[in-house]
Design a protein around this motif. Structure first.
Motif, PDB file in Angstrom:
ATOM      1  N   MET A 138       0.730  -1.133  -0.174  1.00  0.00           N
ATOM      2  CA  MET A 138       0.024  -0.104  -0.060  1.00  0.00           C
ATOM      3  C   MET A 138       0.957   1.210  -0.032  1.00  0.00           C
ATOM      4  N   LEU A 139       1.805   1.229   0.586  1.00  0.00           N
ATOM      5  CA  LEU A 139       2.522   2.554   0.923  1.00  0.00           C
ATOM      6  C   LEU A 139       3.674   2.616  -0.309  1.00  0.00           C
ATOM      7  N   ILE A 140       4.083   1.642  -0.907  1.00  0.00           N
ATOM      8  CA  ILE A 140       4.819   1.792  -2.171  1.00  0.00           C
ATOM      9  C   ILE A 140       3.883   2.257  -3.433  1.00  0.00           C
ATOM     10  N   ALA A 141       2.451   2.083  -3.219  1.00  0.00           N
ATOM     11  CA  ALA A 141       1.629   2.384  -4.304  1.00  0.00           C
ATOM     12  C   ALA A 141       1.501   3.769  -4.020  1.00  0.00           C
ATOM     13  N   GLN A 142       1.117   4.369  -2.721  1.00  0.00           N
ATOM     14  CA  GLN A 142       0.859   5.447  -2.460  1.00  0.00           C
ATOM     15  C   GLN A 142       2.071   6.592  -2.591  1.00  0.00           C
ATOM     16  N   HIS A 143       3.340   5.870  -2.564  1.00  0.00           N
ATOM     17  CA  HIS A 143       4.547   6.525  -2.940  1.00  0.00           C
ATOM     18  C   HIS A 143       4.489   7.132  -4.180  1.00  0.00           C
ATOM     19  N   ARG A 144       4.318   5.979  -5.146  1.00  0.00           N
ATOM     20  CA  ARG A 144       4.450   6.123  -6.562  1.00  0.00           C
ATOM     21  C   ARG A 144       3.136   7.307  -7.081  1.00  0.00           C
ATOM     22  N   ARG A 145       2.230   7.488  -6.582  1.00  0.00           N
ATOM     23  CA  ARG A 145       1.220   8.053  -6.994  1.00  0.00           C
ATOM     24  C   ARG A 145       1.746   9.399  -6.786  1.00  0.00           C
ATOM     25  N   ALA A 146       2.534   9.446  -5.203  1.00  0.00           N
ATOM     26  CA  ALA A 146       2.700  10.964  -4.863  1.00  0.00           C
ATOM     27  C   ALA A 146       3.712  11.397  -5.684  1.00  0.00           C
ATOM     28  N   ARG A 147       4.742  10.559  -6.298  1.00  0.00           N
ATOM     29  CA  ARG A 147       5.808  10.840  -7.033  1.00  0.00           C
ATOM     30  C   ARG A 147       5.492  11.388  -8.255  1.00  0.00           C
ATOM     31  N   THR A 148       4.303  10.581  -8.940  1.00  0.00           N
ATOM     32  CA  THR A 148       3.894  11.105 -10.126  1.00  0.00           C
ATOM     33  C   THR A 148       2.984  12.396 -10.180  1.00  0.00           C
ATOM     34  N   VAL A 149       2.093  12.551  -9.396  1.00  0.00           N
ATOM     35  CA  VAL A 149       1.239  13.532  -9.386  1.00  0.00           C
ATOM     36  C   VAL A 149       1.764  14.764  -8.471  1.00  0.00           C
TER      37      VAL A 149
END
Length: 223
Positions: A138-149
């Motif tokens: 979950m945290l990895i997915a959230q980190h990727r979203r934060a890094r992308t947007v």
């Protein structure tokens, strides 16, 4: 550092906080899961060893118990043959085997508690590993979203997950109980019984009493 101390350190770690502050969150999350898998394997090994020791103690206890019963039967036979000296010697052996069996009884109780503690630690760690995997994903997915947007609310969502912290607190209590159990177990196993010296003093009286009981159970010969 002992195995359970390493496990305790790992369980007390705030996974959310570690991943959030890491330079490479994905790499750290994978490493955390790998470390926990390794610790789980080591705890599983310790559980197997503890169970094997428990079975060995049970075997030793049964061996001495059976030896005690055999010497009692030999004492009865000696009484039937009117061989008091042999009966007394057999009773002496029986008492010795009884004392050994009692010693293994205490060790078996301690080892049973040890096995139960390790099993509990294994179950909790296994549960924690499952939760950690899910949390890491979950945290990895959230980190990727934060890094992308580039949105800060993704980081705030990561910090808002308190479920892992509550689980860590429960598992920390398990480790503390384990440490207390180990300390108590060592104190019991290291303590010397002062009753052994007193037992020696009245052993002859005990043998005389047992001998008389055996004689009293023998059928009277017709006059």
């Amino acid at each position: 550092m002992s195995l359970l101390e390493r496990v305790g350190t790992l369980l007390r770690a705030n996974i959310n906080d570690l991943i959030e502050k890491a330079e490479d969150p994905e790499k750290l999350a994978k490493q955390l899961v790998l470390d926990m898998e390794n610790q789980l394997l080591q705890v599983k090994t310790q559980v197997a060893i503890a169970i094997a020791d428990q079975h060995l103690l049970q075997k030793k206890f049964k061996e001495h118990e059976e030896a005690m019963n055999q010497w009692n039967r030999k004492a009865e036979l000696a009484v039937q043959k009117q061989q008091d000296d042999l009966a007394r010697a057999a009773l002496e052996r029986s008492i010795s085997q009884q004392q050994l069996a009692q010693g293994f009884t205490q060790q078996l109780e301690d080892q049973t508690a040890e096995v139960e503690t390790l099993r509990t630690a294994f179950d909790r760690l296994q549960q924690k590993l499952q939760e950690t995997r899910a949390t890491a994903e979950m945290l990895i997915a959230q980190h990727r979203r934060a890094r992308t947007v580039g949105k800060a609310n993704a980081a705030r969502t990561i910090a808002a997950n308190h479920q892992t912290t509550a689980t860590l607190n429960r598992l920390r209590s398990t480790i503390q109980r384990k440490e207390a159990t180990n300390m108590a177990g060592h104190m019991i196993l290291e303590a010397e019984s002062i009753e052994d010296r007193l037992t020696t003093l009245d052993r002859e009286d005990q043998i005389d009493r047992l001998l008389e009981e055996l004689k009293s159970r023998q059928p009277r010969l017709p006059q």
